[in-house]
Structures are given as C-alpha cells and as structure tokens.
Design an enzyme around this catalytic site. Structure first.
Site, PDB file in Angstrom:
ATOM      1  N   CYS A 111       0.798  -1.223   0.000  1.00 53.86           N
ATOM      2  CA  CYS A 111       0.000   0.000   0.000  1.00 53.86           C
ATOM      3  C   CYS A 111       0.835   1.279   0.000  1.00 53.86           C
ATOM      4  CB  CYS A 111      -0.946  -0.010   1.187  1.00 53.86           C
ATOM      5  SG  CYS A 111      -1.945  -1.514   1.299  1.00 53.86           S
ATOM      6  N   HIS A 247      -3.745   6.904   1.913  1.00 54.82           N
ATOM      7  CA  HIS A 247      -4.134   5.565   1.485  1.00 54.82           C
ATOM      8  C   HIS A 247      -5.556   5.263   1.945  1.00 54.82           C
ATOM      9  CE1 HIS A 247      -4.332   1.330   0.849  1.00 54.82           C
ATOM     10  NE2 HIS A 247      -4.088   0.992   2.108  1.00 54.82           N
ATOM     11  N   ASN A 277     -10.211  -0.853  -0.627  1.00 53.80           N
ATOM     12  CA  ASN A 277      -8.760  -0.773  -0.456  1.00 53.80           C
ATOM     13  C   ASN A 277      -8.085  -1.365  -1.678  1.00 53.80           C
ATOM     14  OD1 ASN A 277      -6.057  -1.121   0.232  1.00 53.80           O
ATOM     15  ND2 ASN A 277      -6.476  -1.827   2.300  1.00 53.80           N
TER      16      ASN A 277
END
Length: 321
Positions: A111, A247, A277
């Site tokens: 990520c 993020h 996500n």
C-alpha cells in the site's frame, strides 16, 4: 530539479460489487462493513488484469499531461499483484503504450508502493538521470483474497492510478519512508513454495491474511508521526496543507489521522466508500479523482501518504504546479 506531477489518470474494473451482494456469499451485512470501514462498494476485475488496468490508467495520464508515450524515459509500476512474475508489469505497459525510449521496472511495497515509486523518481530527477516518467500504482487484489473470509474479502479491490512526472524546479519537496519487517506477519500472502525434484509435494497457494486490529493501531500511530516529520523537513504546518491524500484502507483510520493532526476532515478526501482498499493503486486513484474534479490548484500544498504490508509507510510533500 524535483519531480513534478503534470498529468493523472486512473482505471477501475467495470464490475461493481456492493456490500449487499457480499452478504449473499459470506456472513456479513452492509451495516457491518460500512460502520467498521466506510466501504459500501468496490470494483472487481473479470476480464481486466493488472497490466491492462495499468496501461489504461497510464494512457489517460499521458492524455491529461499532453505527453507522448515515446517522450517517456522511465516507467515504474508499484504492485504486489502482477499478472506475471516475469516479465514485469512495467514492461507490459511499455509495450502496449509504445514507450520505446523508456526504462521499465516494478517495485513492491504494497500500500506504500506509489509513494515509494514517486520518491524513487524524485531521486532520479534530482540526479539528472531521467526527465520524464510514468508512475503507476496498480492491483488486482481480488485474485489473492479468500472469498469465504469476511474479514478480508469485504476490504480489498482492484484498480490502477497513474501520474506523469517531469523534472522541474517545483514539485516534490520532502519525503519520509519507513519499514518494519519485524511486523511482516501482520499482512501477508505466500507465493509458491519450493517445488523441485527434492521437494516432491507442492502445497496450494495461501490467500491473503491480515490482522486488522494491528494494522489499525500501526496506522493511527505511525502515519501522523511520519506526516509531522515530513512537514518539519519543509517548514510547513499541518494547517497550511491544502489536501492530505491518504491511502484508502479504512475511513476510520483516516479520520483518526486527521484528528491527531488537528485538521478538518474536509481536507482529507476519501473514496474508500466507492473503491475499497486498492493497495498501491489507492493514492494515485484518489489523486486522479481530485485532479479531475478541479480541486487541485497551482501553488497548493499537498501531502500524500501510503501505509501497509511490510510493514511499510511513506509520506511525501509537494507543491501542485
């Protein structure tokens, strides 16, 4: 010279999967998912691949920047879900775009990948090695989650975001990167295990595992500290920053980060409710979204931050051109 973003693009799979649909295949509900994560739907690949999503996001970024593919001298794709171990995804993108003059390679930092890749490009441009780059974050996480595990399948999704970056006098101003390999077991998925004449029994591939509570604690502690450290490097205060592009893992995480920095949540755009996500793709997808909405103005101060498996984290400050 520093790295300056001059164009953005993104690409999401056509298939949209709602929380209500997931409640038909695992024991969950829209209320359970949305109250804990902020996610209400996500995009899941059927025909799309990491390479095809990357290519289309890259093409749209080039169009936005008014740059030809042959003008690129570097392509970096940040991904932990490549379609092939070799060749790398960036080479596949190079081929499809016709970026005949570009060096192309992938990096893997989950990520944090897009921020790590941007930092690498910035270093290259400071050295004078490259002048025009395409940076992409892309994932097809749907291929590595267990669709019977409600703790993970409701979170992760697919997509790609891209930025065209040139060497310029203004742009990236500072970055803070970090890793803590001792906590690698918090989020992991195994690749193929040893398989050769001396190891006759091959085990099936595992699915992604995540300790959600540990990730939450890590993010709400480490990211505000890393953001403040980066701001201190350039002499900015959190109140001076126009946009915090974080993020998109969990709405509650980003709300907690905003609270610790004493900033309005209005300056922390989120699309986790619609995109889920998407790991390395989440920051550039969000960047493209706010750019195309006209939210980014020349001279604005921006913070980008990624955090996740490794554990890794990356924060970057930049002035929008």
């Amino acid at each position: 010279m520093r790295a300056q973003i001059i164009g953005t693009g993104s690409c999401l799979p056509e298939k949209i999967v709602t929380n209500d649909y997931l409640s038909t295949i695992v024991e969950t509900s829209d209320e359970w998912i949305s109250s804990r994560t902020g996610i209400r739907q996500r995009h899941i690949s059927i025909d799309e691949t990491t390479a095809s999503l990357s290519t289309e996001a890259g093409r749209r970024a080039l169009e936005d920047a008014g740059v030809k593919a042959e003008d690129l001298d570097l392509i970096i794709v940040a991904t932990c879900t490549p379609d092939t171990l070799v060749p790398n995804t960036a080479c596949l993108v190079q081929s499809e775009l016709g970026a005949v003059n570009a060096t192309a390679f992938d990096i893997s930092a989950a990520c944090s990948g897009f921020v790590f890749a941007m930092n690498l490009v910035d270093a290259y441009m400071q050295s004078g090695m490259y002048r025009m780059a395409l940076v992409i974050g892309a994932e097809t996480l749907s291929r590595i989650v267990d669709w019977k595990d409600r703790s993970t399948c409701v979170l992760f999704a697919d997509g790609a975001g891209a930025a065209v970056v040139r060497a310029a006098e203004t742009g990236v101003s500072a970055a803070t990167l970090g890793s803590d390999g001792t906590r690698g077991g918090v989020i992991y998925v195994k690749n193929r295990e040893n398989f050769n004449p001396f190891v006759p029994e091959q085990k099936p591939m595992d699915f992604l595992y995540m300790d959600g509570a540990a990730v939450f604690k890590f993010a709400v502690k480490t990211i505000p500290e890393a953001i403040q450290e980066t701001l201190d490097k350039v002499g900015w205060t959190a109140q001076e920053v126009d946009w915090f592009l974080l993020h998109q893992a969990n709405a509650r995480i980003n709300q907690s980060i905003a609270k610790k920095l004493h900033i309005s949540i209005d300056r922390v755009p989120m699309n986790v409710d619609r995109c889920g996500n998407t790991s390395a793709a989440s920051v550039p997808i969000l960047l493209d979204e706010v750019n195309r909405k006209g939210m980014l103005k020349p001279g604005q101060k921006i913070v980008m931050a990624g955090f996740g498996s490794g554990l890794t984290w990356g924060v970057m400050t930049m002035t929008w051109a």
